[in-house]
Design a protein around this motif. Sequence first.
Motif, PDB file in Angstrom:
ATOM      1  N   PRO A 191      17.963  27.021  27.416  1.00  0.00           N
ATOM      2  CA  PRO A 191      16.780  27.535  28.119  1.00  0.00           C
ATOM      3  C   PRO A 191      16.333  26.587  29.212  1.00  0.00           C
ATOM      4  N   ALA A 192      15.549  27.114  30.154  1.00  0.00           N
ATOM      5  CA  ALA A 192      15.066  26.301  31.269  1.00  0.00           C
ATOM      6  C   ALA A 192      14.230  25.131  30.776  1.00  0.00           C
ATOM      7  N   LYS A 193      13.494  25.316  29.693  1.00  0.00           N
ATOM      8  CA  LYS A 193      12.734  24.220  29.087  1.00  0.00           C
ATOM      9  C   LYS A 193      12.602  24.479  27.600  1.00  0.00           C
ATOM     10  N   ASP A 194      12.380  23.400  26.850  1.00  0.00           N
ATOM     11  CA  ASP A 194      12.260  23.515  25.403  1.00  0.00           C
ATOM     12  C   ASP A 194      10.977  24.247  25.030  1.00  0.00           C
ATOM     13  N   ASP A 195      11.048  25.020  23.943  1.00  0.00           N
ATOM     14  CA  ASP A 195       9.824  25.555  23.359  1.00  0.00           C
ATOM     15  C   ASP A 195       9.116  24.421  22.614  1.00  0.00           C
ATOM     16  N   PRO A 196       7.837  24.591  22.228  1.00  0.00           N
ATOM     17  CA  PRO A 196       7.093  23.487  21.588  1.00  0.00           C
ATOM     18  C   PRO A 196       7.762  22.920  20.339  1.00  0.00           C
ATOM     19  N   VAL A 197       8.371  23.787  19.512  1.00  0.00           N
ATOM     20  CA  VAL A 197       9.008  23.297  18.287  1.00  0.00           C
ATOM     21  C   VAL A 197      10.205  22.418  18.639  1.00  0.00           C
ATOM     22  N   SER A 198      11.060  22.903  19.520  1.00  0.00           N
ATOM     23  CA  SER A 198      12.243  22.128  19.894  1.00  0.00           C
ATOM     24  C   SER A 198      11.856  20.830  20.577  1.00  0.00           C
ATOM     25  N   ALA A 199      10.816  20.873  21.414  1.00  0.00           N
ATOM     26  CA  ALA A 199      10.386  19.661  22.109  1.00  0.00           C
ATOM     27  C   ALA A 199       9.896  18.604  21.126  1.00  0.00           C
ATOM     28  N   ALA A 200       9.113  19.037  20.120  1.00  0.00           N
ATOM     29  CA  ALA A 200       8.606  18.080  19.138  1.00  0.00           C
ATOM     30  C   ALA A 200       9.735  17.491  18.310  1.00  0.00           C
ATOM     31  N   ARG A 201      10.655  18.335  17.880  1.00  0.00           N
ATOM     32  CA  ARG A 201      11.784  17.841  17.094  1.00  0.00           C
ATOM     33  C   ARG A 201      12.662  16.909  17.921  1.00  0.00           C
ATOM     34  N   ARG A 202      12.896  17.253  19.171  1.00  0.00           N
ATOM     35  CA  ARG A 202      13.738  16.431  20.033  1.00  0.00           C
ATOM     36  C   ARG A 202      13.095  15.070  20.271  1.00  0.00           C
ATOM     37  N   LEU A 203      11.787  15.059  20.525  1.00  0.00           N
ATOM     38  CA  LEU A 203      11.086  13.794  20.758  1.00  0.00           C
ATOM     39  C   LEU A 203      11.152  12.910  19.515  1.00  0.00           C
ATOM     40  N   ALA A 204      10.910  13.477  18.346  1.00  0.00           N
ATOM     41  CA  ALA A 204      10.975  12.692  17.111  1.00  0.00           C
ATOM     42  C   ALA A 204      12.382  12.168  16.874  1.00  0.00           C
ATOM     43  N   ARG A 205      13.367  13.023  17.124  1.00  0.00           N
ATOM     44  CA  ARG A 205      14.757  12.612  16.910  1.00  0.00           C
ATOM     45  C   ARG A 205      15.124  11.439  17.819  1.00  0.00           C
ATOM     46  N   MET A 206      14.703  11.488  19.080  1.00  0.00           N
ATOM     47  CA  MET A 206      15.046  10.433  20.029  1.00  0.00           C
ATOM     48  C   MET A 206      14.311   9.136  19.711  1.00  0.00           C
ATOM     49  N   GLU A 207      13.037   9.221  19.307  1.00  0.00           N
ATOM     50  CA  GLU A 207      12.284   8.016  18.971  1.00  0.00           C
ATOM     51  C   GLU A 207      12.898   7.298  17.778  1.00  0.00           C
ATOM     52  N   LEU A 208      13.245   8.055  16.766  1.00  0.00           N
ATOM     53  CA  LEU A 208      13.821   7.440  15.570  1.00  0.00           C
ATOM     54  C   LEU A 208      15.233   6.933  15.835  1.00  0.00           C
ATOM     55  N   ALA A 209      15.987   7.658  16.655  1.00  0.00           N
ATOM     56  CA  ALA A 209      17.330   7.197  16.999  1.00  0.00           C
ATOM     57  C   ALA A 209      17.270   5.892  17.776  1.00  0.00           C
ATOM     58  N   GLN A 210      16.262   5.733  18.633  1.00  0.00           N
ATOM     59  CA  GLN A 210      16.127   4.494  19.387  1.00  0.00           C
ATOM     60  C   GLN A 210      15.828   3.325  18.452  1.00  0.00           C
ATOM     61  N   GLY A 211      14.932   3.542  17.490  1.00  0.00           N
ATOM     62  CA  GLY A 211      14.620   2.485  16.540  1.00  0.00           C
ATOM     63  C   GLY A 211      15.824   2.090  15.698  1.00  0.00           C
ATOM     64  N   ALA A 212      16.561   3.093  15.193  1.00  0.00           N
ATOM     65  CA  ALA A 212      17.733   2.794  14.365  1.00  0.00           C
ATOM     66  C   ALA A 212      18.837   2.142  15.191  1.00  0.00           C
ATOM     67  N   PHE A 213      19.014   2.596  16.431  1.00  0.00           N
ATOM     68  CA  PHE A 213      20.053   2.017  17.298  1.00  0.00           C
ATOM     69  C   PHE A 213      19.751   0.552  17.585  1.00  0.00           C
ATOM     70  N   ASN A 214      18.496   0.242  17.910  1.00  0.00           N
ATOM     71  CA  ASN A 214      18.118  -1.152  18.172  1.00  0.00           C
ATOM     72  C   ASN A 214      18.306  -2.016  16.927  1.00  0.00           C
ATOM     73  N   ALA A 215      17.988  -1.457  15.766  1.00  0.00           N
ATOM     74  CA  ALA A 215      18.148  -2.227  14.530  1.00  0.00           C
ATOM     75  C   ALA A 215      19.621  -2.521  14.265  1.00  0.00           C
ATOM     76  N   HIS A 216      20.473  -1.524  14.430  1.00  0.00           N
ATOM     77  CA  HIS A 216      21.909  -1.747  14.235  1.00  0.00           C
ATOM     78  C   HIS A 216      22.435  -2.780  15.230  1.00  0.00           C
ATOM     79  N   ARG A 217      21.998  -2.697  16.481  1.00  0.00           N
ATOM     80  CA  ARG A 217      22.457  -3.660  17.484  1.00  0.00           C
ATOM     81  C   ARG A 217      22.078  -5.082  17.078  1.00  0.00           C
ATOM     82  N   ALA A 218      20.866  -5.240  16.576  1.00  0.00           N
ATOM     83  CA  ALA A 218      20.423  -6.581  16.182  1.00  0.00           C
ATOM     84  C   ALA A 218      21.240  -7.111  15.010  1.00  0.00           C
ATOM     85  N   LEU A 219      21.589  -6.240  14.067  1.00  0.00           N
ATOM     86  CA  LEU A 219      22.355  -6.677  12.898  1.00  0.00           C
ATOM     87  C   LEU A 219      23.796  -7.025  13.252  1.00  0.00           C
TER      88      LEU A 219
END
Length: 504
Positions: free
Chosen positions: A325-353
């Motif tokens: 779609p041209a833009k995410d609906d509210p549900v997809s946008a919220a899920r995508r934002l949460a997924r990216m925030e948590l992925a960033q935290g886990a990625f940084n943690a793995h990099r540090a280890l």
Amino acid sequence: MSRLSTLLRLEAAETQTVQDASLVGHFHLTERPLIFLPLNRSGTEATLLAVMFGDDPARPHLLVAPPNGRPTAFLEELADRILTHIDSFQNTERLPAKGGKPARERHTHAPQLLVANRKSIPYIQRLGRSLRFTDTPEGSDPARSVGRLGQWLTFFADHAEHPGSAFLLALTDLLTTRWITGQSSLEDEHLAALLAWIDPPPGTTGLSAAIEAENPQVPGPDGQLRRPAGPATDPSFDSLELDPLLTAYDEAAKEGNTAVMARLTDRLHTLLRNYLTPTWDDAWHALGLLRSLTPTQDSQRRWAADRDRFTAYRSYLADDGRPQPAKDDPVSAARRLARMELAQGAFNAHRALEDRFFMAERRTTGEALAGTVTDTDPHHTIPGARGPLLRPRLTLHTTDPVRLDIGSLLAGPHNPRVHLAVRAITPRDHGTDLLLEITTLTGTVKKPRTDSVPAVDDLLELTFAPEFFRRPPFPSRENTPWTHGGPQHNHPAAILETTEEPQP
């Protein structure tokens, strides 16, 4: 930029020599990546002037858009070649059922796009957006259409925003993760100048080599000019070489002089090939340097998750095929934002280890710390449903800045599988005492695992455990209230909402 990166950049500027920042590779590099170098027409958002691409350094493909008229044939040929590359990844493996997940098929390999610099990634996103709604001509195969190319480019660009994904990567980002130069981050986006710092010709410094590489009028060691890598063309190139040629072509077209138009078309191809070839060679040079790095274990885990996503999206295209779609609906946008925030935290943690340099950087920001074990209680227990549970405790004294909360879950390179929960934080003696409770690999009260409990006077480095970053529960789409945009129909943006990355 952390204090450590800043110090290394100052050191590089002082010595005119690049500085090492890491010895490992945090992204998987496939055996057959597709180098993709687009050039954009001046003044337009995503109108290709030319593109050089391929998976063989000795055989670059160059496609040039017609100087005027509709670029239909150009885009159709580009779509056919790129989609042929994507469709060449056919082999799959059977994964058994595990942890409540049913058995499934997953591709053993997946396509990977490498571009010269970071600006090329949003350009590919805009290009995908402009192409994915293109109608398929009647009688044509939708799987080989320009619209399908737009869908795949959007897929790659969307995952480039997902921390840790390796579908679409900028070579300048990969190089600057490994080496730190004495120039600014903006100058590091010039691939030729960045490579000059990293691998200067014998007898020269990184600084002098980079200055020559940044001068578009000074030929490189191979006699070719090092133009900016795109997607925008060099303004001096536009005014002195490209614009006069296109103007001459327009005049010949008005006069109907096909012979002159053909000669000018050949000149345009030669001009753009000479423009892009040095960047093509630089891209493969950069890839060769990056292949010398030892890949981390987590990079392989994340690539397995990418292959899951590739398999899911390919299945979607075969079953449904509607464009994103041209833009995410509210549900997809919220899920995508949460997924990216948590992925960033886990990625940084793995990099540090897995990377001592990145661990040191996180210590300067308070996201990691080092300290000495001052006390242990290996027999500490907590009540459990079936009796006491062994939860050894220890006290760690640190002089690093502490920016943790009670309940934070930590891990260290000494054994990343051992997790330590923060139970108390007490300022003391020009530092901080942390009361930590071991929550994994503890054994039982009758059979304790002593190897999970450090000894007094041991030095530990700790950062957030990757498992600390878990996706919060979301209501199903059917149970999402209308005030938040639900319930929603299924569409491509929802495919990955339930895709979890495999854990080590």
